[in-house]
Design a protein around this motif. Sequence first.
Motif, PDB file in Angstrom:
ATOM      1  N   UNK A  70     -32.472 -39.348 -11.571  1.00 36.10           N
ATOM      2  CA  UNK A  70     -31.110 -39.480 -12.090  1.00 36.10           C
ATOM      3  C   UNK A  70     -30.059 -38.845 -11.175  1.00 36.10           C
ATOM      4  N   UNK A  71     -30.479 -38.220 -10.082  1.00 33.27           N
ATOM      5  CA  UNK A  71     -29.569 -37.553  -9.154  1.00 33.27           C
ATOM      6  C   UNK A  71     -29.503 -38.320  -7.842  1.00 33.27           C
ATOM      7  N   UNK A  72     -28.415 -38.139  -7.110  1.00 31.90           N
ATOM      8  CA  UNK A  72     -28.348 -38.622  -5.736  1.00 31.90           C
ATOM      9  C   UNK A  72     -28.551 -37.399  -4.840  1.00 31.90           C
ATOM     10  N   UNK A  73     -29.009 -37.593  -3.611  1.00 30.01           N
ATOM     11  CA  UNK A  73     -29.160 -36.440  -2.726  1.00 30.01           C
ATOM     12  C   UNK A  73     -27.823 -35.736  -2.522  1.00 30.01           C
ATOM     13  N   UNK A  74     -27.863 -34.415  -2.497  1.00 31.40           N
ATOM     14  CA  UNK A  74     -26.654 -33.647  -2.218  1.00 31.40           C
ATOM     15  C   UNK A  74     -27.040 -32.366  -1.500  1.00 31.40           C
ATOM     16  N   UNK A  75     -26.099 -31.819  -0.796  1.00 26.30           N
ATOM     17  CA  UNK A  75     -26.299 -30.548  -0.111  1.00 26.30           C
ATOM     18  C   UNK A  75     -25.407 -29.519  -0.772  1.00 26.30           C
ATOM     19  N   UNK A  76     -26.001 -28.365  -1.069  1.00 26.60           N
ATOM     20  CA  UNK A  76     -25.246 -27.261  -1.640  1.00 26.60           C
ATOM     21  C   UNK A  76     -24.946 -26.260  -0.544  1.00 26.60           C
ATOM     22  N   UNK A  77     -23.706 -25.837  -0.495  1.00 27.27           N
ATOM     23  CA  UNK A  77     -23.295 -24.760   0.398  1.00 27.27           C
ATOM     24  C   UNK A  77     -22.775 -23.617  -0.452  1.00 27.27           C
ATOM     25  N   UNK A  78     -23.008 -22.410   0.006  1.00 27.52           N
ATOM     26  CA  UNK A  78     -22.449 -21.232  -0.648  1.00 27.52           C
ATOM     27  C   UNK A  78     -21.273 -20.753   0.175  1.00 27.52           C
ATOM     28  N   UNK A  79     -20.210 -20.350  -0.497  1.00 22.63           N
ATOM     29  CA  UNK A  79     -19.021 -19.772   0.128  1.00 22.63           C
ATOM     30  C   UNK A  79     -19.205 -18.263   0.042  1.00 22.63           C
ATOM     31  N   UNK A  80     -19.290 -17.616   1.178  1.00 21.69           N
ATOM     32  CA  UNK A  80     -19.651 -16.203   1.211  1.00 21.69           C
ATOM     33  C   UNK A  80     -18.714 -15.422   2.121  1.00 21.69           C
ATOM     34  N   UNK A  81     -18.673 -14.135   1.865  1.00 23.88           N
ATOM     35  CA  UNK A  81     -17.968 -13.209   2.747  1.00 23.88           C
ATOM     36  C   UNK A  81     -18.933 -12.062   2.994  1.00 23.88           C
ATOM     37  N   UNK A  82     -19.590 -12.079   4.144  1.00 23.69           N
ATOM     38  CA  UNK A  82     -20.636 -11.092   4.420  1.00 23.69           C
ATOM     39  C   UNK A  82     -21.776 -11.262   3.430  1.00 23.69           C
ATOM     40  N   UNK A  83     -22.077 -10.207   2.692  1.00 27.57           N
ATOM     41  CA  UNK A  83     -23.158 -10.255   1.705  1.00 27.57           C
ATOM     42  C   UNK A  83     -22.648 -10.558   0.301  1.00 27.57           C
ATOM     43  N   UNK A  84     -21.433 -11.049   0.187  1.00 30.67           N
ATOM     44  CA  UNK A  84     -20.851 -11.348  -1.115  1.00 30.67           C
ATOM     45  C   UNK A  84     -20.783 -12.853  -1.342  1.00 30.67           C
ATOM     46  N   UNK A  85     -21.410 -13.287  -2.418  1.00 31.28           N
ATOM     47  CA  UNK A  85     -21.352 -14.676  -2.844  1.00 31.28           C
ATOM     48  C   UNK A  85     -20.026 -14.888  -3.580  1.00 31.28           C
ATOM     49  N   UNK A  86     -19.262 -15.913  -3.167  1.00 24.88           N
ATOM     50  CA  UNK A  86     -17.960 -16.193  -3.777  1.00 24.88           C
ATOM     51  C   UNK A  86     -17.949 -17.494  -4.576  1.00 24.88           C
ATOM     52  N   UNK A  87     -18.732 -18.472  -4.140  1.00 22.04           N
ATOM     53  CA  UNK A  87     -18.730 -19.760  -4.824  1.00 22.04           C
ATOM     54  C   UNK A  87     -19.725 -20.710  -4.192  1.00 22.04           C
ATOM     55  N   UNK A  88     -19.770 -21.908  -4.758  1.00 18.26           N
ATOM     56  CA  UNK A  88     -20.679 -22.937  -4.242  1.00 18.26           C
ATOM     57  C   UNK A  88     -19.988 -24.277  -4.301  1.00 18.26           C
ATOM     58  N   UNK A  89     -20.390 -25.146  -3.386  1.00 19.41           N
ATOM     59  CA  UNK A  89     -19.836 -26.495  -3.346  1.00 19.41           C
ATOM     60  C   UNK A  89     -20.990 -27.455  -3.121  1.00 19.41           C
ATOM     61  N   UNK A  90     -20.998 -28.535  -3.879  1.00 20.69           N
ATOM     62  CA  UNK A  90     -22.045 -29.545  -3.770  1.00 20.69           C
ATOM     63  C   UNK A  90     -21.439 -30.794  -3.153  1.00 20.69           C
ATOM     64  N   UNK A  91     -22.056 -31.256  -2.092  1.00 21.50           N
ATOM     65  CA  UNK A  91     -21.616 -32.449  -1.379  1.00 21.50           C
ATOM     66  C   UNK A  91     -22.654 -33.552  -1.606  1.00 21.50           C
TER      67      UNK A  91
END
Length: 184
Positions: A70-91
């Motif tokens: 039910x899914x299409x292929x996607x790549x997840x990226x994490x938005x980070x600053x050093x060792x701090x996770x700030x967000x994620x984006x799915x392409x």
Amino acid sequence: MPELILPTARLGPSFAAAIREFLAEGRGGPDDRTLLGDLIRQAGPPEDTGPWIARVLDFERMLTDDPPASFVPCTTYWWTDGDTYLGRINLRHRLNEHLREYGGHIGYDIRPTARRRGHATAMLAAALPHAAALGIEKALITCDDDNIASRKVIEANNGVFEDQRGTKLRYRVPTAPGGGPRRD
């Protein structure tokens, strides 16, 4: 300086803290039909442990390497600053009928404590060249009609309003300077 990276175990504790923030605002419940909601349900309660982050990384890799039917292929990226996770984006690499109507090529989340600092706008801008590399010339990005913040993020990245379907606003965002012809 924040950057897009592929998900990594190195950020496990920061990612777990972000998931706790999302849970506190009600994300991850059975009605949360987002990829973040799916990840929260799949990985289980956030922990600062190796096995938990391994489940998170397995989920993120599965979306690219072996997505469910039910899914299409996607790549997840994490938005980070050093060792701090700030967000994620799915392409999403392509669109199916449902994504053409409601989800689009790109979806994103910024952790609650990192919002209102320009991270979503910068993260989307950083992801657009990755969409261009997949042959997507104008990414379809949707948001709820009452999500003013997301609308501003899309418009700040040269998003052009296409139409509204139900409660979803649909925009086309050029992935490279000058854009190009519309392509799904």
